[in-house]
Design a protein around this motif. Structure first.
Motif, mmCIF file in Angstrom:
data_model
loop_
_atom_site.group_PDB
_atom_site.id
_atom_site.type_symbol
_atom_site.label_atom_id
_atom_site.label_comp_id
_atom_site.label_asym_id
_atom_site.label_seq_id
_atom_site.Cartn_x
_atom_site.Cartn_y
_atom_site.Cartn_z
ATOM 1 N N ARG A 88 -37.932 -6.257 4.840
ATOM 2 C CA ARG A 88 -37.999 -7.897 6.083
ATOM 3 C C ARG A 88 -38.496 -8.848 5.795
ATOM 4 N N LEU A 89 -37.958 -9.824 5.437
ATOM 5 C CA LEU A 89 -38.467 -11.012 6.266
ATOM 6 C C LEU A 89 -37.977 -11.819 6.662
ATOM 7 N N GLN A 90 -39.363 -13.480 7.007
ATOM 8 C CA GLN A 90 -38.847 -14.689 8.189
ATOM 9 C C GLN A 90 -37.229 -15.234 7.815
ATOM 10 N N VAL A 91 -36.620 -15.182 9.007
ATOM 11 C CA VAL A 91 -35.113 -15.999 8.813
ATOM 12 C C VAL A 91 -35.272 -16.971 9.436
ATOM 13 N N GLU A 92 -35.045 -18.023 9.198
ATOM 14 C CA GLU A 92 -34.541 -19.868 10.194
ATOM 15 C C GLU A 92 -33.734 -20.166 10.453
ATOM 16 N N ALA A 93 -32.897 -20.505 11.279
ATOM 17 C CA ALA A 93 -31.895 -20.875 11.351
ATOM 18 C C ALA A 93 -31.814 -22.141 12.696
ATOM 19 N N GLY A 94 -31.486 -23.357 12.351
ATOM 20 C CA GLY A 94 -31.764 -24.001 13.590
ATOM 21 C C GLY A 94 -33.552 -24.292 12.951
ATOM 22 N N LEU A 95 -33.582 -24.802 14.605
ATOM 23 C CA LEU A 95 -35.239 -24.665 15.248
ATOM 24 C C LEU A 95 -35.822 -23.159 15.561
ATOM 25 N N TYR A 96 -34.613 -22.003 15.169
ATOM 26 C CA TYR A 96 -35.595 -20.729 15.657
ATOM 27 C C TYR A 96 -35.601 -19.801 14.862
ATOM 28 N N ASN A 97 -36.333 -18.727 14.432
ATOM 29 C CA ASN A 97 -37.216 -17.897 13.597
ATOM 30 C C ASN A 97 -36.963 -16.300 13.875
ATOM 31 N N ALA A 98 -36.431 -15.204 12.594
ATOM 32 C CA ALA A 98 -37.206 -13.977 13.811
ATOM 33 C C ALA A 98 -36.975 -13.601 12.300
ATOM 34 N N SER A 99 -38.344 -12.007 11.978
ATOM 35 C CA SER A 99 -38.207 -11.193 11.553
ATOM 36 C C SER A 99 -37.023 -10.614 11.531
ATOM 37 N N LEU A 100 -36.362 -10.498 10.146
ATOM 38 C CA LEU A 100 -35.166 -9.255 10.253
ATOM 39 C C LEU A 100 -35.092 -8.779 8.933
ATOM 40 N N ASN A 101 -34.202 -8.049 8.807
ATOM 41 C CA ASN A 101 -34.338 -6.637 7.598
ATOM 42 C C ASN A 101 -33.137 -7.633 6.535
ATOM 43 N N ILE A 102 -33.792 -8.300 5.374
ATOM 44 C CA ILE A 102 -32.228 -8.390 4.463
ATOM 45 C C ILE A 102 -32.358 -8.095 3.273
ATOM 46 N N VAL A 103 -30.977 -7.087 3.243
ATOM 47 C CA VAL A 103 -30.768 -6.122 2.261
ATOM 48 C C VAL A 103 -29.478 -6.693 1.217
ATOM 49 N N GLY A 104 -30.268 -6.446 0.550
ATOM 50 C CA GLY A 104 -29.253 -6.641 -1.263
ATOM 51 C C GLY A 104 -28.501 -5.320 -1.846
ATOM 52 N N VAL A 105 -27.162 -5.679 -1.966
ATOM 53 C CA VAL A 105 -26.159 -5.128 -2.219
ATOM 54 C C VAL A 105 -25.370 -5.472 -2.888
ATOM 55 N N TRP A 106 -24.228 -4.705 -3.625
ATOM 56 C CA TRP A 106 -23.846 -4.979 -4.368
ATOM 57 C C TRP A 106 -21.342 -4.937 -3.934
ATOM 58 N N PRO A 107 -20.573 -5.805 -3.472
ATOM 59 C CA PRO A 107 -19.731 -5.875 -2.627
ATOM 60 C C PRO A 107 -19.181 -4.275 -2.276
ATOM 61 N N GLU A 108 -19.807 -3.639 -3.416
ATOM 62 C CA GLU A 108 -18.477 -2.447 -2.486
ATOM 63 C C GLU A 108 -19.737 -1.709 -2.167
ATOM 64 N N TYR A 109 -20.898 -2.314 -1.473
ATOM 65 C CA TYR A 109 -21.481 -1.171 -0.177
ATOM 66 C C TYR A 109 -21.141 -0.948 0.790
ATOM 67 N N PHE A 110 -20.367 -2.608 1.415
ATOM 68 C CA PHE A 110 -19.390 -2.535 2.239
ATOM 69 C C PHE A 110 -18.410 -1.305 2.814
ATOM 70 N N GLY A 111 -17.246 -1.232 2.078
ATOM 71 C CA GLY A 111 -16.598 -0.041 1.710
ATOM 72 C C GLY A 111 -17.311 1.282 1.684
ATOM 73 N N LEU A 112 -18.464 1.821 0.906
ATOM 74 C CA LEU A 112 -19.400 2.733 1.440
ATOM 75 C C LEU A 112 -19.833 2.842 2.213
ATOM 76 N N GLN A 113 -20.094 2.084 3.443
ATOM 77 C CA GLN A 113 -21.568 1.933 4.903
ATOM 78 C C GLN A 113 -19.866 2.303 5.528
ATOM 79 N N ASN A 114 -18.984 1.669 5.190
ATOM 80 C CA ASN A 114 -17.514 1.542 6.542
ATOM 81 C C ASN A 114 -18.048 1.022 7.476
#
Length: 401
Positions: free
Chosen positions: A105-131
């Motif tokens: 869980r890290l701080q993410v900035e987009a323009g003038l706003y920021n929020a603490s969000l979950n950053i997930v590191g995966v391989w491309p196959e992950y999206f198919g595995l997790q539907n």
């Protein structure tokens, strides 16, 4: 006396004291409503997880860190790495897709706003595995993963946390721990899963997460898809062999990882849910018993108040069974009517909770069970007052003041 006439007399006695009858039913109403609501919560949670795991597939295995003992002390060390995932993938005989996962869980900035969000590191196959499926844009590629590119795929609700429409993030840059990432795609909505919401995740290549963002090669889990449900046992054996070789574990030495399939996860969750639901329903049943005691108390008062009436009825030819039936009918009507109102109230509460984001489902079995139990309460707590009324001496009852 005819049974129909006896029932009419019992119902007339209830109608005469409408407020008292309603207050008498109130304990049953609250108890049944609590039972229906609590069981609906448990049923909704169970159905939600079952649907999610079935959508994920019964042939998906999850590898998680286990214990690593030093003597009799648990060192608590996580030895799962992307190299372990590569070793599993190299087995290849019964494995169709593999993806490690690491998240922080890290701080993410987009323009003038920021929020603490979950950053997930995966391989491309992950999206198919997790539907997962795309709403717009694209997934990152294997080349981008190997090249440690700073690209990201965002969940459907990430923009809400950053006060920005999520769709507008695609094609723009966000910053994570000082690193700029290009958003290349947005996932379709999956919905909140208990306290965890995958729609608020940001997915990045795991090589980028490992070397640029997290600074560690330890992964939280490795997901493995078997070629078919029938190949699960062989896949588990392949995973065990690959990781034991990777971790240099000697024959006979305990494994420092766990392999679990979706069926075992589902069974574990269902057992936990059933225990929790039974506990909540047990607490709710206590209020039903209290309501039953209240009904017995009011029926005893009613017998005392109507002693002369009972004596007159007996003098006119009513038998013990007629008086017994009359008071049993009164108790049953109070409990069943209270049960019906409680079911309606419980279903309404479950519906309101569902509209506010809770997972609830009212099972027909719980309604039948609640009504049957309310009738049983009426019988159990109505027998004593009814027998007391049936045993009254008619002459003494007529003289009662």
């Amino acid at each position: 006396m005819l049974i129909g006439e006896t029932i009419q007399v019992a119902l007339a006695a209830i109608r005469v004291n409408k407020l008292r009858s309603f207050l008498t039913m109130l304990g049953i109403i609250i108890g049944i409503a609590a039972v229906i609501t609590m069981v609906a919560l448990g049923e909704g949670a169970s159905r939600m997880v079952q649907a999610q795991l079935q959508a994920l597939g019964t042939n998906v295995l999850t590898v998680q860190p286990g214990q690593q003992m030093f003597g009799r002390v648990d060192r608590g060390e996580n030895r799962l790495t992307t190299r372990g995932a590569e070793a599993i993938k190299a087995e290849g005989r019964s494995i169709t897709a593999v993806s490690p996962e690491m998240n922080r869980r890290l701080q993410v900035e987009a323009g003038l706003y920021n929020a603490s969000l979950n950053i997930v590191g995966v391989w491309p196959e992950y999206f198919g595995l997790q539907n997962h499926s795309l709403a717009t844009g694209r997934y990152f590629t294997e080349g981008e993963e190997r090249g440690r590119r700073r690209v990201a795929v965002v969940g459907n609700k990430v923009g809400e946390r950053l006060n920005t429409p999520t769709m507008s993030l695609v094609g723009t840059n966000i910053r994570v721990r000082g690193h700029t990432f290009e958003v290349v795609g947005m996932l379709a909505e999956k919905g909140q899963q208990g306290w965890f919401n995958p729609d608020e995740n940001i997915f990045i290549p795991i090589s980028t997460a490992e070397f640029r963002v997290f600074g560690t090669d330890r992964v939280n889990a490795i997901y493995v898809q078997a070629s078919s449900p029938a190949a699960m046992d062989r896949t588990i054996a392949d995973i065990d062999r690959a990781l034991r070789r990777e971790h240099r574990l000697r024959p006979g030495q305990a494994s420092d990882f766990n392999v679990r399939d979706q069926a075992s996860l589902l069974n574990t969750f269902q057992e936990t849910t059933e225990t929790f639901t039974a506990l909540l329903a047990g607490i709710a049943f206590v209020s039903l018993v209290v309501g039953g005691i209240g009904i017995m108390n009011i029926m005893l008062v009613s017998v005392t108040e109507r002693t002369r009436e009972i004596g007159v009825r007996k003098a006119l030819g009513a038998k013990r069974r007629d008086v017994l039936l009359q008071f049993l009918v009164e108790a049953l009507v109070l409990c069943i009517a209270g049960g019906a109102l409680g079911v309606a109230l419980g279903m309404g509460a479950a519906r309101i909770m569902k509209d506010n984001g809770w997972n609830t489902a009212v099972a027909p079995d719980s309604i039948v069970m609640a009504l049957a139990f309310s009738a049983a309460v009426g019988l159990f707590f109505g027998i004593w007052p009814a027998r007391r009324a049936a045993r009254l001496d008619p002459i003494a009852s007529i003289r009662y003041e």
